[in-house]
Motif scaffolding. Structure first.
Motif, PDB file in Angstrom:
ATOM      1  N   PRO A 252       6.337 -12.838   1.251  1.00  0.00           N
ATOM      2  CA  PRO A 252       5.055 -13.592   0.235  1.00  0.00           C
ATOM      3  C   PRO A 252       4.231 -13.741  -0.782  1.00  0.00           C
ATOM      4  N   LEU A 253       3.677 -12.735  -1.358  1.00  0.00           N
ATOM      5  CA  LEU A 253       2.946 -12.084  -2.002  1.00  0.00           C
ATOM      6  C   LEU A 253       2.907 -12.383  -3.103  1.00  0.00           C
ATOM      7  N   LEU A 254       1.824 -12.448  -3.949  1.00  0.00           N
ATOM      8  CA  LEU A 254       1.900 -12.977  -5.635  1.00  0.00           C
ATOM      9  C   LEU A 254       1.218 -11.696  -6.275  1.00  0.00           C
ATOM     10  N   PHE A 255       1.402 -10.521  -7.236  1.00  0.00           N
ATOM     11  CA  PHE A 255       0.991  -9.740  -7.167  1.00  0.00           C
ATOM     12  C   PHE A 255       0.331  -9.713  -8.383  1.00  0.00           C
ATOM     13  N   ASN A 256      -1.182  -9.287  -8.115  1.00  0.00           N
ATOM     14  CA  ASN A 256      -2.472 -10.034  -9.105  1.00  0.00           C
ATOM     15  C   ASN A 256      -2.870  -8.458 -10.332  1.00  0.00           C
ATOM     16  N   GLY A 257      -1.939  -7.852 -10.063  1.00  0.00           N
ATOM     17  CA  GLY A 257      -2.720  -6.717 -11.275  1.00  0.00           C
ATOM     18  C   GLY A 257      -2.931  -5.337 -10.169  1.00  0.00           C
ATOM     19  N   LYS A 258      -3.461  -4.946 -11.447  1.00  0.00           N
ATOM     20  CA  LYS A 258      -3.967  -3.485 -11.162  1.00  0.00           C
ATOM     21  C   LYS A 258      -4.984  -2.923 -11.390  1.00  0.00           C
ATOM     22  N   THR A 259      -6.055  -1.761 -11.324  1.00  0.00           N
ATOM     23  CA  THR A 259      -6.923  -1.078 -12.359  1.00  0.00           C
ATOM     24  C   THR A 259      -6.065   0.173 -11.520  1.00  0.00           C
ATOM     25  N   THR A 260      -6.201   1.451 -12.281  1.00  0.00           N
ATOM     26  CA  THR A 260      -6.042   2.287 -12.465  1.00  0.00           C
ATOM     27  C   THR A 260      -7.048   3.518 -12.929  1.00  0.00           C
ATOM     28  N   ASP A 261      -6.792   4.614 -12.532  1.00  0.00           N
ATOM     29  CA  ASP A 261      -8.886   5.416 -12.746  1.00  0.00           C
ATOM     30  C   ASP A 261      -8.582   6.628 -12.438  1.00  0.00           C
ATOM     31  N   LYS A 262      -8.041   8.294 -13.308  1.00  0.00           N
ATOM     32  CA  LYS A 262      -7.953   9.877 -13.225  1.00  0.00           C
ATOM     33  C   LYS A 262      -6.454   9.921 -12.299  1.00  0.00           C
ATOM     34  N   GLY A 263      -5.988   8.452 -12.714  1.00  0.00           N
ATOM     35  CA  GLY A 263      -4.129   9.139 -11.779  1.00  0.00           C
ATOM     36  C   GLY A 263      -4.452   8.183 -10.732  1.00  0.00           C
ATOM     37  N   TRP A 264      -5.110   7.331 -10.021  1.00  0.00           N
ATOM     38  CA  TRP A 264      -5.219   6.702  -8.775  1.00  0.00           C
ATOM     39  C   TRP A 264      -5.353   5.474  -8.973  1.00  0.00           C
ATOM     40  N   ILE A 265      -4.816   4.668  -7.635  1.00  0.00           N
ATOM     41  CA  ILE A 265      -4.710   2.774  -8.684  1.00  0.00           C
ATOM     42  C   ILE A 265      -5.246   1.900  -7.500  1.00  0.00           C
ATOM     43  N   CYS A 266      -5.208   0.974  -8.056  1.00  0.00           N
ATOM     44  CA  CYS A 266      -6.137   0.054  -6.691  1.00  0.00           C
ATOM     45  C   CYS A 266      -5.134  -1.568  -6.941  1.00  0.00           C
ATOM     46  N   LEU A 267      -4.204  -1.970  -6.436  1.00  0.00           N
ATOM     47  CA  LEU A 267      -3.412  -3.539  -6.337  1.00  0.00           C
ATOM     48  C   LEU A 267      -3.780  -4.584  -5.834  1.00  0.00           C
ATOM     49  N   ARG A 268      -4.047  -5.433  -6.431  1.00  0.00           N
ATOM     50  CA  ARG A 268      -4.546  -6.857  -5.669  1.00  0.00           C
ATOM     51  C   ARG A 268      -3.273  -7.444  -5.731  1.00  0.00           C
ATOM     52  N   PHE A 269      -3.742  -8.259  -4.421  1.00  0.00           N
ATOM     53  CA  PHE A 269      -2.038  -9.363  -3.720  1.00  0.00           C
ATOM     54  C   PHE A 269      -2.418 -10.232  -3.651  1.00  0.00           C
ATOM     55  N   THR A 270      -2.104 -11.565  -3.589  1.00  0.00           N
ATOM     56  CA  THR A 270      -2.694 -12.973  -2.527  1.00  0.00           C
ATOM     57  C   THR A 270      -1.723 -13.702  -2.271  1.00  0.00           C
ATOM     58  N   HIS A 271      -1.581 -13.943  -0.989  1.00  0.00           N
ATOM     59  CA  HIS A 271      -0.764 -14.614  -0.165  1.00  0.00           C
ATOM     60  C   HIS A 271       0.054 -16.141  -0.498  1.00  0.00           C
TER      61      HIS A 271
END
Length: 271
Positions: A252-271
């Motif tokens: 039960p997670l809400l996907f809050n978006g992502k950041t990308t840089d040079k092919g790498w990625i960072c994901l953010r979720f809220t419970h």
């Protein structure tokens, strides 16, 4: 004293360097030195899997040169190449032999050794950018795969009430302990462990490690995430996004978006 193996790839693009770095992390390489057209990767001799390295080199069609380097020599090389990292006007990460950086909110001193997480890599940089958007005041934080401890240190500076920083690597634990003390942190508990065992619930979980470790521990992390808690994930490349989102979709997670840089990625979720 441990001996390390240095693998050097030459005449490679930045994109190819990032791909190699991601794959080498998966087979226990733990230190990297990136140049304009080269990549040096370091691994403890006892952890070295030559077959895995050859498979990576052949798959990417890139030759490599292998040498041995002593532990003490590695530290000198790392220090000589360490430059301060500035994340917007938010955080500066520097060694103690650099002058303090003006014009930033937080100045963090990191002893530049082999542990992953000095801020130079895109994944750490993006995690710090996401931390700026997060309210840490009075929060309980888990730093899963702490490396140098830089994210745990920043979490304390941002007002977290307590932080559990864990790693399974002796070198990282020793380096993180040194950096925690150097930054006068008092609310960080450092622990060497292979898995999540604490009963404590966390308001914020930081996991900048690698795809396989994140997938293997996803369920355990979510069990420890408080209701309405936030989890920030990085350490993997954009092509890994689908499998991470698929795993997250089981909870039960809400996907809050992502950041990308040079092919790498960072994901953010809220419970």
């Amino acid at each position: 004293m441990h001996r390390y193996i240095q693998i050097e790839f030459q005449n490679i693009s930045t994109e190819k360097s990032d791909i190699l770095l991601a794959e080498l992390i998966q087979v226990r390489f733990e230190g990297f030195e990136e140049g304009e057209d080269r990549l040096k990767a370091f691994i403890r001799e006892s952890d070295f899997d030559e077959t895995a390295l050859k498979e990576i080199a052949e798959r990417n069609k890139i030759p490599y040169h292998q040498t041995f380097i002593e532990d003490t020599n590695w530290n000198a090389v790392w220090e000589s190449n360490f430059q301060p990292v500035i994340v917007d006007d938010f955080v500066a990460i520097r060694a103690d032999f650099h002058e303090p950086i003006a014009g930033v909110e937080h100045d963090i001193v990191i002893t530049p050794k082999m542990s992953f997480g000095t801020g130079h890599h895109a994944t750490t940089y993006m995690m710090i950018q996401q931390m700026r958007k997060t309210n840490f005041t009075g929060k309980a934080v888990l730093d899963f795969g702490t490396g140098t401890g830089v994210l745990a240190v920043l979490a304390e500076k941002l007002g977290a009430k307590n932080i559990l920083a864990i790693d399974n690597d002796d070198w990282s634990i020793a380096n993180a302990a040194e950096n925690i003390e150097r930054n006068n942190c008092t609310r960080i508990k450092l622990e060497k462990t292979e898995s999540l065992q604490e009963d404590e619930q966390f308001d914020i979980i930081l996991a900048n490690i690698n795809r396989n470790v994140i997938l293997d521990n996803f369920s355990s992390m979510i069990k420890k995430l408080s209701p309405e808690g936030i989890i920030l994930l990085s350490g993997f490349m954009s092509e890994d996004e689908a499998c991470i989102l698929a795993e997250a979709g089981k909870f039960p997670l809400l996907f809050n978006g992502k950041t990308t840089d040079k092919g790498w990625i960072c994901l953010r979720f809220t419970h």
